[in-house]
Design a protein around this motif. Structure first.
Motif, short mmCIF file in Angstrom:
data_model
loop_
_atom_site.label_atom_id
_atom_site.label_comp_id
_atom_site.label_asym_id
_atom_site.label_seq_id
_atom_site.Cartn_x
_atom_site.Cartn_y
_atom_site.Cartn_z
N ASP A 7 -2.50 -1.62 -54.15
CA ASP A 7 -1.13 -1.67 -53.66
C ASP A 7 -1.09 -2.06 -52.18
O ASP A 7 -0.30 -2.91 -51.78
CB ASP A 7 -0.46 -0.31 -53.88
CG ASP A 7 0.98 -0.29 -53.45
OD1 ASP A 7 1.78 -1.07 -54.01
OD2 ASP A 7 1.32 0.51 -52.56
N PHE A 8 -1.94 -1.45 -51.38
CA PHE A 8 -2.00 -1.76 -49.95
C PHE A 8 -2.40 -3.21 -49.72
O PHE A 8 -1.81 -3.93 -48.92
CB PHE A 8 -2.98 -0.81 -49.24
CG PHE A 8 -3.04 -1.01 -47.76
CD1 PHE A 8 -2.15 -0.37 -46.92
CD2 PHE A 8 -4.00 -1.84 -47.19
CE1 PHE A 8 -2.20 -0.55 -45.55
CE2 PHE A 8 -4.06 -2.05 -45.83
CZ PHE A 8 -3.15 -1.39 -45.00
N TRP A 9 -3.42 -3.68 -50.46
CA TRP A 9 -3.90 -5.05 -50.31
C TRP A 9 -2.79 -6.05 -50.67
O TRP A 9 -2.56 -7.03 -49.97
CB TRP A 9 -5.15 -5.31 -51.16
CG TRP A 9 -5.74 -6.64 -50.86
CD1 TRP A 9 -6.70 -6.93 -49.95
CD2 TRP A 9 -5.36 -7.90 -51.45
NE1 TRP A 9 -6.94 -8.28 -49.93
CE2 TRP A 9 -6.14 -8.90 -50.84
CE3 TRP A 9 -4.45 -8.27 -52.42
CZ2 TRP A 9 -6.03 -10.25 -51.19
CZ3 TRP A 9 -4.34 -9.62 -52.76
CH2 TRP A 9 -5.12 -10.58 -52.14
N VAL A 10 -2.10 -5.79 -51.78
CA VAL A 10 -1.02 -6.68 -52.22
C VAL A 10 0.07 -6.76 -51.16
O VAL A 10 0.54 -7.85 -50.81
CB VAL A 10 -0.45 -6.24 -53.58
CG1 VAL A 10 0.87 -6.94 -53.89
CG2 VAL A 10 -1.47 -6.51 -54.69
N LYS A 11 0.47 -5.62 -50.61
CA LYS A 11 1.51 -5.62 -49.57
C LYS A 11 1.06 -6.42 -48.34
O LYS A 11 1.84 -7.19 -47.78
CB LYS A 11 1.87 -4.19 -49.18
CG LYS A 11 2.67 -3.48 -50.23
CD LYS A 11 2.94 -2.04 -49.84
CE LYS A 11 3.69 -1.33 -50.96
NZ LYS A 11 3.87 0.10 -50.65
N ALA A 12 -0.19 -6.23 -47.94
CA ALA A 12 -0.70 -6.98 -46.78
C ALA A 12 -0.76 -8.47 -47.07
O ALA A 12 -0.42 -9.30 -46.21
CB ALA A 12 -2.08 -6.44 -46.39
N TYR A 13 -1.19 -8.84 -48.28
CA TYR A 13 -1.28 -10.25 -48.66
C TYR A 13 0.11 -10.90 -48.67
O TYR A 13 0.30 -11.99 -48.13
CB TYR A 13 -1.95 -10.36 -50.03
CG TYR A 13 -2.11 -11.78 -50.53
CD1 TYR A 13 -2.79 -12.74 -49.78
CD2 TYR A 13 -1.61 -12.16 -51.76
CE1 TYR A 13 -2.95 -14.04 -50.24
CE2 TYR A 13 -1.76 -13.45 -52.24
CZ TYR A 13 -2.43 -14.38 -51.48
OH TYR A 13 -2.58 -15.67 -51.94
N LEU A 14 1.07 -10.21 -49.26
CA LEU A 14 2.43 -10.75 -49.30
C LEU A 14 2.99 -10.93 -47.89
O LEU A 14 3.67 -11.92 -47.60
CB LEU A 14 3.34 -9.85 -50.13
CG LEU A 14 3.05 -9.81 -51.62
CD1 LEU A 14 3.92 -8.75 -52.30
CD2 LEU A 14 3.24 -11.16 -52.27
N ARG A 15 2.70 -9.99 -47.00
CA ARG A 15 3.17 -10.10 -45.62
C ARG A 15 2.51 -11.28 -44.93
O ARG A 15 3.17 -12.04 -44.21
CB ARG A 15 2.87 -8.79 -44.86
CG ARG A 15 3.33 -8.80 -43.45
CD ARG A 15 4.86 -8.80 -43.39
NE ARG A 15 5.27 -8.79 -42.01
CZ ARG A 15 6.24 -9.52 -41.52
NH1 ARG A 15 6.95 -10.31 -42.31
NH2 ARG A 15 6.55 -9.49 -40.26
N ARG A 16 1.21 -11.47 -45.14
CA ARG A 16 0.49 -12.60 -44.53
C ARG A 16 1.07 -13.92 -45.02
O ARG A 16 1.26 -14.85 -44.24
CB ARG A 16 -1.00 -12.50 -44.86
CG ARG A 16 -1.83 -13.66 -44.37
CD ARG A 16 -1.93 -13.68 -42.85
NE ARG A 16 -2.75 -14.80 -42.44
CZ ARG A 16 -2.27 -15.98 -42.04
NH1 ARG A 16 -0.98 -16.19 -41.98
NH2 ARG A 16 -3.08 -16.95 -41.69
N LEU A 17 1.36 -14.01 -46.30
CA LEU A 17 1.96 -15.23 -46.85
C LEU A 17 3.35 -15.46 -46.25
O LEU A 17 3.69 -16.59 -45.89
CB LEU A 17 2.06 -15.14 -48.37
CG LEU A 17 0.74 -15.21 -49.13
CD1 LEU A 17 0.94 -14.80 -50.58
CD2 LEU A 17 0.10 -16.57 -49.03
N ALA A 18 4.14 -14.40 -46.12
CA ALA A 18 5.48 -14.53 -45.54
C ALA A 18 5.40 -15.04 -44.10
O ALA A 18 6.20 -15.88 -43.70
CB ALA A 18 6.21 -13.19 -45.60
N LEU A 19 4.43 -14.55 -43.35
CA LEU A 19 4.27 -15.00 -41.97
C LEU A 19 3.92 -16.49 -41.89
O LEU A 19 4.23 -17.15 -40.91
CB LEU A 19 3.22 -14.16 -41.24
CG LEU A 19 3.62 -12.73 -40.93
CD1 LEU A 19 2.43 -11.93 -40.42
CD2 LEU A 19 4.76 -12.69 -39.93
N ALA A 20 3.25 -17.00 -42.93
CA ALA A 20 2.89 -18.41 -42.99
C ALA A 20 3.97 -19.24 -43.69
O ALA A 20 3.78 -20.42 -43.96
CB ALA A 20 1.55 -18.58 -43.71
N ASP A 21 5.09 -18.60 -44.01
CA ASP A 21 6.22 -19.25 -44.68
C ASP A 21 5.81 -19.81 -46.04
O ASP A 21 6.17 -20.93 -46.40
CB ASP A 21 6.83 -20.33 -43.79
CG ASP A 21 8.26 -20.66 -44.18
OD1 ASP A 21 8.94 -19.78 -44.75
OD2 ASP A 21 8.70 -21.81 -43.94
#
Length: 109
Positions: A7-21
């Motif tokens: 769950d933590f990894w998925v949230k971090a990954y989604l945030r990283r993707l969002a930052l890269a648009d």
């Protein structure tokens, strides 16, 4: 080595993707603690690639390609994986350039 929950990894990954648009969606939520994670990268041209974390011969965590080709075939591969492991997370990444950010610093485990 410290392991993070799925769950933590998925949230971090989604945030990283969002930052890269880069658009990404959780299409199947798995076990919060230890569910495997599948990443479906779709360049929005009718094709897709499916990745899963695995181990190389030296015991390092790496991303391997489970399926690639027509998006419907990749979706079928996801369905097969989920049929024998309902705890799998599935994240769909949609980016015309094919970006997914897997293997970059901070996204290994």
């Amino acid at each position: 080595m410290v392991r993070v929950t799925s769950d933590f990894w998925v949230k971090a990954y989604l945030r990283r993707l969002a930052l890269a648009d880069i658009a990404a969606f959780v299409t199947a939520k798995g076990d919060a603690t230890a569910g495997a994670v599948l990443i479906k990268q779709a360049p929005l041209d009718g094709t897709a690639t499916l990745f899963q974390r695995s181990y190389d011969l030296d015991g390092n965590r790496v991303w391997v390609t489970l399926a690639a080709g027509a998006e419907q075939d990749v979706d079928a591969a996801v369905a097969r994986q989920r049929s024998f492991d309902p705890d799998i997370w599935v994240i769909e990444v949609e980016d015309r350039a094919g970006r997914h950010l897997l293997g970059e610093d901070g996204l290994r485990d």
